[in-house]
Write an enzyme that holds these catalytic residues in place. Structure first.
Site, PDB file in Angstrom:
ATOM      1  N   ALA A 123       1.218  -0.898   7.697  1.00  0.00           N
ATOM      2  CA  ALA A 123       2.570  -1.258   7.912  1.00  0.00           C
ATOM      3  C   ALA A 123       3.625   0.076   7.477  1.00  0.00           C
ATOM      4  O   ALA A 123       4.651  -0.186   7.516  1.00  0.00           O
ATOM      5  CB  ALA A 123       3.027  -2.173   6.868  1.00  0.00           C
ATOM      6  N   HIS A 221      10.866  -0.046   4.574  1.00  0.00           N
ATOM      7  CA  HIS A 221      10.018   1.225   3.394  1.00  0.00           C
ATOM      8  C   HIS A 221      10.630   2.464   3.930  1.00  0.00           C
ATOM      9  O   HIS A 221      10.682   2.904   5.107  1.00  0.00           O
ATOM     10  CB  HIS A 221       8.662   1.201   3.500  1.00  0.00           C
ATOM     11  CG  HIS A 221       7.874  -0.194   3.492  1.00  0.00           C
ATOM     12  ND1 HIS A 221       7.432  -1.051   2.407  1.00  0.00           N
ATOM     13  CD2 HIS A 221       7.303  -0.835   4.531  1.00  0.00           C
ATOM     14  CE1 HIS A 221       6.846  -1.806   2.995  1.00  0.00           C
ATOM     15  NE2 HIS A 221       6.635  -1.996   3.812  1.00  0.00           N
TER      16      HIS A 221
HETATM   17  N1  LIG Z   1      -2.241  -1.865   4.395  1.00  0.00           N
HETATM   18  C1  LIG Z   1      -0.990  -2.613   4.876  1.00  0.00           C
HETATM   19  O1  LIG Z   1      -0.140  -1.721   5.215  1.00  0.00           O
HETATM   20  C2  LIG Z   1      -0.864  -3.896   5.032  1.00  0.00           C
HETATM   21  C3  LIG Z   1      -1.709  -4.725   4.323  1.00  0.00           C
HETATM   22  N2  LIG Z   1      -1.923  -6.063   4.426  1.00  0.00           N
HETATM   23  C4  LIG Z   1      -2.766  -6.656   3.599  1.00  0.00           C
HETATM   24  O2  LIG Z   1      -3.749  -7.351   4.527  1.00  0.00           O
HETATM   25  C5  LIG Z   1      -4.347  -8.292   3.867  1.00  0.00           C
HETATM   26  C6  LIG Z   1      -4.180  -9.484   5.211  1.00  0.00           C
HETATM   27  O3  LIG Z   1      -2.827  -9.716   5.585  1.00  0.00           O
HETATM   28  P1  LIG Z   1      -2.460 -11.076   6.504  1.00  0.00           P
HETATM   29  O4  LIG Z   1      -3.302 -10.955   7.592  1.00  0.00           O
HETATM   30  O5  LIG Z   1      -0.954 -11.188   6.552  1.00  0.00           O
HETATM   31  O6  LIG Z   1      -2.918 -12.215   5.398  1.00  0.00           O
HETATM   32  P2  LIG Z   1      -3.177 -13.655   5.816  1.00  0.00           P
HETATM   33  O7  LIG Z   1      -2.769 -14.338   4.539  1.00  0.00           O
HETATM   34  O8  LIG Z   1      -2.340 -14.144   7.117  1.00  0.00           O
HETATM   35  O9  LIG Z   1      -4.537 -13.911   6.220  1.00  0.00           O
HETATM   36  C7  LIG Z   1      -5.578 -13.840   5.097  1.00  0.00           C
HETATM   37  C8  LIG Z   1      -6.838 -14.770   5.525  1.00  0.00           C
HETATM   38  O10 LIG Z   1      -7.934 -14.379   5.095  1.00  0.00           O
HETATM   39  C9  LIG Z   1      -8.536 -15.848   4.857  1.00  0.00           C
HETATM   40  N3  LIG Z   1      -9.491 -15.730   3.815  1.00  0.00           N
HETATM   41  C10 LIG Z   1      -9.484 -16.338   2.569  1.00  0.00           C
HETATM   42  N4  LIG Z   1     -10.730 -16.254   1.905  1.00  0.00           N
HETATM   43  C11 LIG Z   1     -11.311 -15.706   2.708  1.00  0.00           C
HETATM   44  C12 LIG Z   1     -12.833 -15.509   2.418  1.00  0.00           C
HETATM   45  N5  LIG Z   1     -13.689 -15.838   1.389  1.00  0.00           N
HETATM   46  N6  LIG Z   1     -13.403 -14.825   3.640  1.00  0.00           N
HETATM   47  C13 LIG Z   1     -12.707 -14.318   4.648  1.00  0.00           C
HETATM   48  N7  LIG Z   1     -11.513 -14.957   4.968  1.00  0.00           N
HETATM   49  C14 LIG Z   1     -10.802 -15.231   3.997  1.00  0.00           C
HETATM   50  C15 LIG Z   1      -7.404 -16.610   4.823  1.00  0.00           C
HETATM   51  O11 LIG Z   1      -8.071 -18.229   5.193  1.00  0.00           O
HETATM   52  C16 LIG Z   1      -6.581 -16.078   5.806  1.00  0.00           C
HETATM   53  O12 LIG Z   1      -6.557 -16.584   6.903  1.00  0.00           O
HETATM   54  C17 LIG Z   1      -3.632  -8.934   2.788  1.00  0.00           C
HETATM   55  O13 LIG Z   1      -4.230  -8.534   1.544  1.00  0.00           O
HETATM   56  C18 LIG Z   1      -2.270  -8.062   2.863  1.00  0.00           C
HETATM   57  O14 LIG Z   1      -1.566  -7.808   1.667  1.00  0.00           O
HETATM   58  C19 LIG Z   1      -0.871  -6.639   4.804  1.00  0.00           C
HETATM   59  C20 LIG Z   1       0.240  -5.932   5.576  1.00  0.00           C
HETATM   60  C21 LIG Z   1       0.215  -4.324   5.444  1.00  0.00           C
HETATM   61  O1  LIG Z   2       5.771  -4.074   4.994  1.00  0.00           O
HETATM   62  C1  LIG Z   2       4.945  -4.853   5.363  1.00  0.00           C
HETATM   63  O2  LIG Z   2       4.945  -5.444   6.594  1.00  0.00           O
HETATM   64  C2  LIG Z   2       3.752  -4.997   4.634  1.00  0.00           C
HETATM   65  C3  LIG Z   2       3.682  -4.373   3.214  1.00  0.00           C
HETATM   66  O3  LIG Z   2       4.769  -4.166   3.001  1.00  0.00           O
HETATM   67  C4  LIG Z   2       2.369  -4.229   2.566  1.00  0.00           C
HETATM   68  O4  LIG Z   2       1.606  -5.218   2.725  1.00  0.00           O
HETATM   69  O5  LIG Z   2       2.182  -3.139   2.038  1.00  0.00           O
END
Ligand SMILES: NC(=O)C1=CN([C@@H]2O[C@H](COP(=O)(O)OP(=O)(O)OC[C@H]3O[C@@H](n4cnc5c(N)ncnc54)[C@H](O)[C@@H]3O)[C@@H](O)[C@H]2O)C=CC1
Ligand SMILES: O=C([O-])CC(=O)C(=O)O
Length: 269
Positions: A123, A221
């Site tokens: 992001a 951000h």
């Molecule tokens: N690095 C970055 O820039 C960003 C990182 N993230 C992170 O990425 C991750 C995923 O984000 P989203 O898709 O928005 O989250 P989300 O909450 O929409 O999806 C996560 C999924 O993981 C599933 N899950 C739960 N337990 C599980 C298991 N044991 N095995 C497999 N799947 C399981 C859930 O059912 C859910 O569908 C989060 O940790 C979030 O903080 C999100 C946005 C930006």
């Molecule tokens: O900005 C976003 O969409 C998500 C974010 O900050 C993060 O997960 O680090």
């Protein structure tokens, strides 16, 4: 050349977009090999409704089915996803990168077995320039995050401090500290700060202010980097996805990173 087999851990906002884009064949040299979900029946029903043919498996089965796993699941299960793949000398693309900060042993595991942890820009923006500047000397890295209160809801730090996001009516500075502390207190909200710290001067010298701002509709951000090679001022305003904490661009960043894996022309650091 045989296609690179991709597994997806977590079929949420990011995972669903990835599953659609990998399975529609628009990413040359990649195939969707396996998916792990927190709810197998729900995942199978969604895949069926989308016309995507892909087995839903246990995380432990990833190494025999895939060459690279994309972790887009709750941060709490990062070990279950990374350890089997890294022990098998495979690659893991990690989105919950804040969870890497207290787990240097995962990097050691990658090193010991010839695997790799890839943290995409996600992001954020500008990690190309920050990693380049880090080859010289970076003096400071400061980040400011401004999110609608709903995008911060549920963070352990806010719960601990008794800060109720439903009651925020004016822009409020809810946290000021290091990227390491932010990753611990906001594991699902500021992975971007962790990625920035890993690209630059580390989690203890990278600082972040987090604002809950009812006046914004996007996850904003901004970053200031002062280095001996350049001064960087970077800003991004992310449109939230179906998950208000996660910007739409995050899944697109993963797709762009996956496309680069086998590309004949590779742009950017
Ligand atoms: N690095 C970055 O820039 C960003 C990182 N993230 C992170 O990425 C991750 C995923 O984000 P989203 O898709 O928005 O989250 P989300 O909450 O929409 O999806 C996560 C999924 O993981 C599933 N899950 C739960 N337990 C599980 C298991 N044991 N095995 C497999 N799947 C399981 C859930 O059912 C859910 O569908 C989060 O940790 C979030 O903080 C999100 C946005 C930006
Ligand atoms: O900005 C976003 O969409 C998500 C974010 O900050 C993060 O997960 O680090």
């Amino acid at each position: 050349m045989s296609p690179t087999r991709i597994a997806i851990a977590g079929l949420g906002a990011i995972g669903k977009t990835l599953a659609r884009r990998i399975s529609d064949g628009t990413l040359p040299g990649l195939t969707l090999a396996a998916i792990a979900s927190g709810d197998r029946a729900k995942a199978e029903a969604w895949l069926k409704s989308e016309g995507i043919a892909c087995p839903v498996v246990d995380l432990a089965d990833f190494p025999k089915l895939a060459d690279l796993a994309v972790e887009c699941a709750p941060a709490s299960i990062i070990e279950e996803i990374c350890v089997p793949m890294l022990k098998a000398g495979k690659k893991v693309m990690v989105l919950s990168c804040g969870a890497l900060l207290p787990r240097p042993h995962l990097m050691e595991l990658a090193k010991a077995h010839g695997g790799q942890i890839i943290v995409p820009t996600g992001a954020l923006l500008g990690l190309d320039a920050v990693t380049a500047a880090a080859e010289g000397t970076i003096h400071s890295v400061k980040m400011t995050t401004r999110k609608p209160p709903v995008g911060l809801k549920g963070a352990p730090y806010l719960i601990e401090k008794g800060l109720d996001m439903d009651k925020v009516t004016t822009p409020t500075l809810v946290f000021s500290g290091t990227a390491r502390e932010a990753a611990k207190g906001f594991p699902a909200n500021v992975n971007v700060a962790a990625a920035l710290s890993l690209a630059g001067i580390g989690p203890d010298r990278t600082t972040i202010d987090i604002w809950a701002d009812p006046g914004v509709t996007r996850n904003c951000h901004s970053i200031e980097v002062d280095a001996d090679s350049a001064k960087l001022t970077l800003a991004i305003e992310n449109i939230p996805s179906e998950n208000p904490k996660t910007g739409r661009i995050t899944a697109l960043s993963v797709i762009a990173a996956l496309r680069k894996l086998n590309a004949p022309l590779r742009i950017g650091t």
